[in-house]
Design a protein around this motif. Structure first.
Motif, PDB file in Angstrom:
ATOM      1  N   ARG A   6       0.725  -1.043   0.048  1.00  0.00           N
ATOM      2  CA  ARG A   6       0.013   0.072   0.000  1.00  0.00           C
ATOM      3  C   ARG A   6       0.961   1.094   0.118  1.00  0.00           C
ATOM      4  NH1 ARG A   6       0.797   2.016   4.920  1.00  0.00           N
ATOM      5  NH2 ARG A   6       0.983   0.556   6.701  1.00  0.00           N
ATOM      6  N   GLU A   7       0.242   2.507  -0.302  1.00  0.00           N
ATOM      7  CA  GLU A   7       0.927   3.766  -0.272  1.00  0.00           C
ATOM      8  C   GLU A   7       1.305   3.794   1.021  1.00  0.00           C
ATOM      9  OE1 GLU A   7       0.668   8.140  -1.860  1.00  0.00           O
ATOM     10  OE2 GLU A   7      -1.090   6.908  -2.199  1.00  0.00           O
ATOM     11  N   TYR A   8       2.493   4.291   1.373  1.00  0.00           N
ATOM     12  CA  TYR A   8       3.053   4.773   2.628  1.00  0.00           C
ATOM     13  C   TYR A   8       2.134   6.053   3.400  1.00  0.00           C
ATOM     14  CZ  TYR A   8       5.789   9.020   2.175  1.00  0.00           C
ATOM     15  OH  TYR A   8       5.932  10.332   1.952  1.00  0.00           O
ATOM     16  N   LYS A   9       2.308   5.897   4.606  1.00  0.00           N
ATOM     17  CA  LYS A   9       1.675   6.973   5.394  1.00  0.00           C
ATOM     18  C   LYS A   9       2.909   7.745   6.244  1.00  0.00           C
ATOM     19  CE  LYS A   9      -2.184   4.021   6.081  1.00  0.00           C
ATOM     20  NZ  LYS A   9      -3.185   3.322   7.114  1.00  0.00           N
ATOM     21  N   GLU A  10       2.705   8.804   6.488  1.00  0.00           N
ATOM     22  CA  GLU A  10       4.009   9.392   7.163  1.00  0.00           C
ATOM     23  C   GLU A  10       4.025   8.614   8.619  1.00  0.00           C
ATOM     24  OE1 GLU A  10       5.164  13.658   9.190  1.00  0.00           O
ATOM     25  OE2 GLU A  10       3.698  13.724   7.633  1.00  0.00           O
ATOM     26  N   ALA A  11       3.363   7.803   9.304  1.00  0.00           N
ATOM     27  CA  ALA A  11       3.654   7.108  10.376  1.00  0.00           C
ATOM     28  C   ALA A  11       4.475   5.805  10.073  1.00  0.00           C
ATOM     29  CB  ALA A  11       2.193   6.680  10.979  1.00  0.00           C
ATOM     30  N   ASP A  12       4.400   5.569   8.839  1.00  0.00           N
ATOM     31  CA  ASP A  12       5.299   4.622   8.433  1.00  0.00           C
ATOM     32  C   ASP A  12       6.813   4.905   8.179  1.00  0.00           C
ATOM     33  OD1 ASP A  12       3.207   2.892   8.188  1.00  0.00           O
ATOM     34  OD2 ASP A  12       2.862   3.600   6.105  1.00  0.00           O
ATOM     35  N   ALA A  46       8.463  11.588   0.644  1.00  0.00           N
ATOM     36  CA  ALA A  46       7.442  12.429  -0.067  1.00  0.00           C
ATOM     37  C   ALA A  46       7.682  12.958  -1.570  1.00  0.00           C
ATOM     38  CB  ALA A  46       7.358  13.668   0.989  1.00  0.00           C
ATOM     39  N   GLN A  47       9.114  13.103  -1.790  1.00  0.00           N
ATOM     40  CA  GLN A  47       9.287  13.616  -3.229  1.00  0.00           C
ATOM     41  C   GLN A  47       9.418  12.608  -4.152  1.00  0.00           C
ATOM     42  OE1 GLN A  47      13.478  15.366  -2.459  1.00  0.00           O
ATOM     43  NE2 GLN A  47      12.717  17.415  -1.974  1.00  0.00           N
ATOM     44  N   GLN A  48       8.880  11.454  -3.778  1.00  0.00           N
ATOM     45  CA  GLN A  48       9.169  10.309  -4.748  1.00  0.00           C
ATOM     46  C   GLN A  48       7.749  10.264  -5.434  1.00  0.00           C
ATOM     47  OE1 GLN A  48      12.139   8.615  -5.347  1.00  0.00           O
ATOM     48  NE2 GLN A  48      12.810  10.030  -3.711  1.00  0.00           N
ATOM     49  N   SER A  49       7.459   9.761  -6.833  1.00  0.00           N
ATOM     50  CA  SER A  49       6.290   9.818  -7.510  1.00  0.00           C
ATOM     51  C   SER A  49       5.426   8.682  -6.829  1.00  0.00           C
ATOM     52  CB  SER A  49       6.525   9.448  -9.138  1.00  0.00           C
ATOM     53  OG  SER A  49       7.341   8.208  -9.018  1.00  0.00           O
ATOM     54  N   PHE A  50       6.127   7.761  -6.075  1.00  0.00           N
ATOM     55  CA  PHE A  50       5.269   6.914  -5.492  1.00  0.00           C
ATOM     56  C   PHE A  50       5.819   6.082  -4.600  1.00  0.00           C
ATOM     57  CE2 PHE A  50       2.992   2.906  -4.665  1.00  0.00           C
ATOM     58  CZ  PHE A  50       1.800   3.137  -4.261  1.00  0.00           C
ATOM     59  N   SER A  51       5.671   6.046  -3.192  1.00  0.00           N
ATOM     60  CA  SER A  51       6.277   5.271  -2.393  1.00  0.00           C
ATOM     61  C   SER A  51       5.449   4.183  -1.451  1.00  0.00           C
ATOM     62  CB  SER A  51       6.813   6.106  -1.233  1.00  0.00           C
ATOM     63  OG  SER A  51       8.071   6.935  -1.656  1.00  0.00           O
ATOM     64  N   ALA A  57       0.940  -8.734   8.735  1.00  0.00           N
ATOM     65  CA  ALA A  57       0.458  -8.830  10.356  1.00  0.00           C
ATOM     66  C   ALA A  57       0.538  -7.440  11.168  1.00  0.00           C
ATOM     67  CB  ALA A  57       1.210 -10.103  11.021  1.00  0.00           C
ATOM     68  N   GLY A  58       0.294  -6.449  10.411  1.00  0.00           N
ATOM     69  CA  GLY A  58       0.696  -4.977  11.076  1.00  0.00           C
ATOM     70  C   GLY A  58       1.921  -4.667  11.117  1.00  0.00           C
ATOM     71  N   LYS A  59       3.051  -5.330  10.687  1.00  0.00           N
ATOM     72  CA  LYS A  59       4.362  -4.809  10.895  1.00  0.00           C
ATOM     73  C   LYS A  59       4.863  -4.654   9.041  1.00  0.00           C
ATOM     74  CE  LYS A  59       9.024  -6.213  11.766  1.00  0.00           C
ATOM     75  NZ  LYS A  59       9.906  -7.477  12.208  1.00  0.00           N
ATOM     76  N   ILE A  60       5.721  -3.462   8.986  1.00  0.00           N
ATOM     77  CA  ILE A  60       6.188  -3.048   7.900  1.00  0.00           C
ATOM     78  C   ILE A  60       7.409  -3.978   7.448  1.00  0.00           C
ATOM     79  CG2 ILE A  60       7.456  -1.056   6.428  1.00  0.00           C
ATOM     80  CD1 ILE A  60       4.507  -0.646   7.292  1.00  0.00           C
ATOM     81  N   VAL A  61       7.228  -4.708   6.518  1.00  0.00           N
ATOM     82  CA  VAL A  61       8.404  -5.635   6.213  1.00  0.00           C
ATOM     83  C   VAL A  61       9.181  -5.373   4.703  1.00  0.00           C
ATOM     84  CG1 VAL A  61       7.262  -7.736   7.254  1.00  0.00           C
ATOM     85  CG2 VAL A  61       6.715  -7.302   4.915  1.00  0.00           C
ATOM     86  N   GLY A  62       8.801  -4.329   4.330  1.00  0.00           N
ATOM     87  CA  GLY A  62       9.285  -3.937   3.034  1.00  0.00           C
ATOM     88  C   GLY A  62       8.997  -2.626   2.415  1.00  0.00           C
ATOM     89  N   LEU A  63       9.693  -1.978   1.654  1.00  0.00           N
ATOM     90  CA  LEU A  63       9.193  -0.710   0.862  1.00  0.00           C
ATOM     91  C   LEU A  63       9.605  -0.502  -0.531  1.00  0.00           C
ATOM     92  CD1 LEU A  63      11.868   1.583   0.913  1.00  0.00           C
ATOM     93  CD2 LEU A  63      11.782   1.022   3.178  1.00  0.00           C
TER      94      LEU A  63
END
Length: 64
Positions: A6-12, A46-51, A57-63
């Motif tokens: 999913r698109e990242y949120k600032e909290a990520d 924020a400057q990327q065209s898409f991040s 399971a509620g944990k960020i495992v990649g980007l």
């Protein structure tokens, strides 16, 4: 378990920094040498065209 991309949120951003800096420190993916700081990461992603993040399971495992 399902992985959701999913698109990242600032909290990520703090989890994204950990993943990004680990890749930079290992030096296996690209020639960047400087680690991201909290403020620098907010600007960078924020400057990327898409991040996006991969979340499992509620944990960020990649980007992207």
């Amino acid at each position: 378990m399902n992985i959701v991309v999913r698109e990242y949120k600032e909290a990520d951003v703090y989890n994204m920094i950990d993943i990004w800096n680990e890749v930079v420190e290992n030096g296996n993916a690209f020639p960047q040498r400087n680690l991201l700081t909290n403020e620098g990461a907010k600007i960078f992603f924020a400057q990327q065209s898409f991040s996006a993040v991969a979340e499992e399971a509620g944990k960020i495992v990649g980007l992207y």
